[in-house]
Design a protein around this motif. Structure first.
Motif, PDB file in Angstrom:
ATOM      1  N   GLY A   1     -39.309  38.887  -1.620  1.00 16.14           N
ATOM      2  CA  GLY A   1     -37.789  38.916  -1.542  1.00 16.14           C
ATOM      3  C   GLY A   1     -36.662  39.021  -0.708  1.00 16.14           C
ATOM      4  N   LYS A   2     -37.016  38.311   0.088  1.00  9.22           N
ATOM      5  CA  LYS A   2     -36.036  38.852   1.562  1.00  9.22           C
ATOM      6  C   LYS A   2     -36.149  36.630   2.058  1.00  9.22           C
ATOM      7  N   ALA A   3     -34.919  36.621   1.076  1.00 12.71           N
ATOM      8  CA  ALA A   3     -35.151  34.980   1.210  1.00 12.71           C
ATOM      9  C   ALA A   3     -33.179  35.120   0.461  1.00 12.71           C
ATOM     10  N   SER A   4     -32.730  34.037   1.304  1.00 14.01           N
ATOM     11  CA  SER A   4     -31.603  33.373   1.174  1.00 14.01           C
ATOM     12  C   SER A   4     -31.534  31.922   0.640  1.00 14.01           C
ATOM     13  N   LEU A   5     -30.613  31.758  -0.341  1.00 13.25           N
ATOM     14  CA  LEU A   5     -30.512  29.948  -0.273  1.00 13.25           C
ATOM     15  C   LEU A   5     -29.132  29.840  -0.517  1.00 13.25           C
ATOM     16  N   SER A   6     -27.901  30.274   0.166  1.00 15.45           N
ATOM     17  CA  SER A   6     -26.227  30.518  -0.342  1.00 15.45           C
ATOM     18  C   SER A   6     -26.424  29.211   0.632  1.00 15.45           C
TER      19      SER A   6
ATOM     20  N   THR B   1     -46.558  33.812   6.531  1.00 19.60           N
ATOM     21  CA  THR B   1     -45.475  34.998   7.192  1.00 19.60           C
ATOM     22  C   THR B   1     -44.774  34.471   6.146  1.00 19.60           C
ATOM     23  N   GLU B   2     -43.994  33.141   5.423  1.00 19.42           N
ATOM     24  CA  GLU B   2     -42.800  32.882   5.246  1.00 19.42           C
ATOM     25  C   GLU B   2     -43.112  33.279   3.673  1.00 19.42           C
ATOM     26  N   VAL B   3     -44.676  32.926   2.868  1.00 19.42           N
ATOM     27  CA  VAL B   3     -44.887  33.621   1.479  1.00 19.42           C
ATOM     28  C   VAL B   3     -44.608  35.113   1.961  1.00 19.42           C
ATOM     29  N   LYS B   4     -45.640  35.626   2.095  1.00 19.50           N
ATOM     30  CA  LYS B   4     -45.680  37.376   2.489  1.00 19.50           C
ATOM     31  C   LYS B   4     -44.099  37.942   2.389  1.00 19.50           C
ATOM     32  N   SER B   5     -43.299  37.030   2.749  1.00 17.42           N
ATOM     33  CA  SER B   5     -41.362  37.389   2.961  1.00 17.42           C
ATOM     34  C   SER B   5     -41.010  36.772   1.773  1.00 17.42           C
ATOM     35  N   LEU B   6     -41.228  35.592   1.066  1.00 14.94           N
ATOM     36  CA  LEU B   6     -40.455  35.526  -0.186  1.00 14.94           C
ATOM     37  C   LEU B   6     -40.935  36.205  -1.818  1.00 14.94           C
TER      38      LEU B   6
ATOM     39  N   SER C   1     -44.084  42.402  -9.988  1.00 18.48           N
ATOM     40  CA  SER C   1     -43.360  40.908 -10.526  1.00 18.48           C
ATOM     41  C   SER C   1     -43.319  40.368  -9.288  1.00 18.48           C
ATOM     42  N   THR C   2     -43.464  38.620  -8.731  1.00 13.35           N
ATOM     43  CA  THR C   2     -42.596  38.234  -8.136  1.00 13.35           C
ATOM     44  C   THR C   2     -41.394  37.633  -7.966  1.00 13.35           C
ATOM     45  N   PRO C   3     -40.361  37.727  -7.209  1.00 14.75           N
ATOM     46  CA  PRO C   3     -38.526  38.035  -7.010  1.00 14.75           C
ATOM     47  C   PRO C   3     -38.376  36.557  -6.786  1.00 14.75           C
ATOM     48  N   THR C   4     -37.219  36.353  -8.111  1.00 13.89           N
ATOM     49  CA  THR C   4     -36.268  34.722  -7.760  1.00 13.89           C
ATOM     50  C   THR C   4     -35.401  35.451  -7.099  1.00 13.89           C
ATOM     51  N   ILE C   5     -35.223  34.125  -6.818  1.00 12.16           N
ATOM     52  CA  ILE C   5     -33.718  34.110  -5.675  1.00 12.16           C
ATOM     53  C   ILE C   5     -32.880  32.767  -5.834  1.00 12.16           C
ATOM     54  N   LYS C   6     -31.789  33.093  -6.385  1.00 10.07           N
ATOM     55  CA  LYS C   6     -31.103  32.151  -6.784  1.00 10.07           C
ATOM     56  C   LYS C   6     -29.518  32.228  -5.664  1.00 10.07           C
ATOM     57  N   ASN C   7     -29.808  30.848  -6.080  1.00  5.97           N
ATOM     58  CA  ASN C   7     -27.990  30.790  -5.289  1.00  5.97           C
ATOM     59  C   ASN C   7     -27.126  30.796  -6.388  1.00  5.97           C
ATOM     60  N   ARG C   8     -26.303  31.395  -6.295  1.00  7.02           N
ATOM     61  CA  ARG C   8     -25.474  32.169  -7.057  1.00  7.02           C
ATOM     62  C   ARG C   8     -24.141  31.204  -7.081  1.00  7.02           C
ATOM     63  N   LYS C   9     -23.910  30.729  -5.531  1.00  2.86           N
ATOM     64  CA  LYS C   9     -22.764  29.945  -5.606  1.00  2.86           C
ATOM     65  C   LYS C   9     -22.138  28.503  -6.168  1.00  2.86           C
ATOM     66  N   ALA C  10     -24.040  28.130  -6.302  1.00  5.29           N
ATOM     67  CA  ALA C  10     -24.359  26.589  -6.442  1.00  5.29           C
ATOM     68  C   ALA C  10     -23.516  26.409  -7.351  1.00  5.29           C
ATOM     69  N   ARG C  11     -23.963  26.240  -9.254  1.00  7.55           N
ATOM     70  CA  ARG C  11     -23.342  26.837 -10.062  1.00  7.55           C
ATOM     71  C   ARG C  11     -21.040  26.981 -10.215  1.00  7.55           C
ATOM     72  N   HIS C  12     -21.054  28.277  -9.915  1.00  3.71           N
ATOM     73  CA  HIS C  12     -19.851  27.806  -9.181  1.00  3.71           C
ATOM     74  C   HIS C  12     -19.014  26.244  -8.919  1.00  3.71           C
ATOM     75  N   GLU C  13     -19.768  26.290  -7.107  1.00  2.00           N
ATOM     76  CA  GLU C  13     -18.886  24.983  -6.938  1.00  2.00           C
ATOM     77  C   GLU C  13     -19.408  23.561  -7.166  1.00  2.00           C
ATOM     78  N   TYR C  14     -20.280  23.362  -7.684  1.00  2.00           N
ATOM     79  CA  TYR C  14     -20.642  22.105  -8.221  1.00  2.00           C
ATOM     80  C   TYR C  14     -21.250  21.853  -9.870  1.00  2.00           C
ATOM     81  N   HIS C  15     -20.363  21.063 -10.324  1.00  2.00           N
ATOM     82  CA  HIS C  15     -21.311  20.106 -11.474  1.00  2.00           C
ATOM     83  C   HIS C  15     -23.382  19.398 -11.690  1.00  2.00           C
ATOM     84  N   VAL C  16     -24.024  20.346 -12.003  1.00  2.00           N
ATOM     85  CA  VAL C  16     -25.611  20.147 -11.775  1.00  2.00           C
ATOM     86  C   VAL C  16     -25.506  19.705 -12.810  1.00  2.00           C
TER      87      VAL C  16
END
Length: 153
Positions: free
Chosen positions: A38-43, A30-35, A2-17
């Motif tokens: 699951g080797k990425a961060s949105l924080s 190479t970016e797609v292969k890393s993603l 399964s392909t990973p889902t990378i979440k920005n966990r702080k976003a909903r704590h810091e902002y009203h979406v």
């Protein structure tokens, strides 16, 4: 696999979406292969408008280990793909005072990398405390009812 889902966990704590949009993202191989690993961060990432286009900045994608000299820069700016109507709506929304564009989640859909971006307004300190209090009470109630449910069986 399964392909990973990378979440920005702080976003909903810091902002009203207030509103979300699903956007495509321009990536290198190479970016797609890393993603996919699951080797990425949105924080630390944020999105912004420039010349009628939406760009994503400071999203970290780890360089692919098995790549040669053609590996990508880990924090380069990446273009987001949206319709003209969506870009107009986003532009109108973020020109209002206090609104910003934040990435919420990165995932794969039908083989394509997609990013969920949200129009958000920053929370005040008391809003954050209120959310924490609400979450704690909900958790307490779930524990209480979960325990009583087992006893009644």
């Amino acid at each position: 696999m399964s392909t990973p889902t990378i979440k920005n966990r702080k976003a909903r704590h810091e902002y009203h979406v207030e509103e979300t949009y699903e956007a495509g993202i321009v990536l290198r191989g190479t970016e797609v292969k890393s993603l996919r690993q699951g080797k990425a961060s949105l924080s630390e990432a944020f999105a912004y408008m420039q010349d009628g286009e939406v760009w994503l900045r400071d999203m970290y994608i780890k360089p692919y280990e098995h790549a040669s000299y053609s590996n990508h820069d880990d924090r380069r700016e990446r273009k987001l793909l949206l319709t003209k109507r969506e870009i107009r709506e986003i532009d109108k929304a973020i020109t209002q005072k206090g609104y910003t564009l934040i990435p919420l989640k990165l995932y794969f859909k039908n083989g394509y990398a997609k990013i969920l971006i949200g129009i958000a307004k920053g929370k005040k300190k008391y809003d954050k405390r209120e959310d924490i209090k609400e979450r704690d009470t909900r958790r307490e109630l779930e524990r209480k009812y979960k325990g009583s449910y087992k006893v009644n069986m």
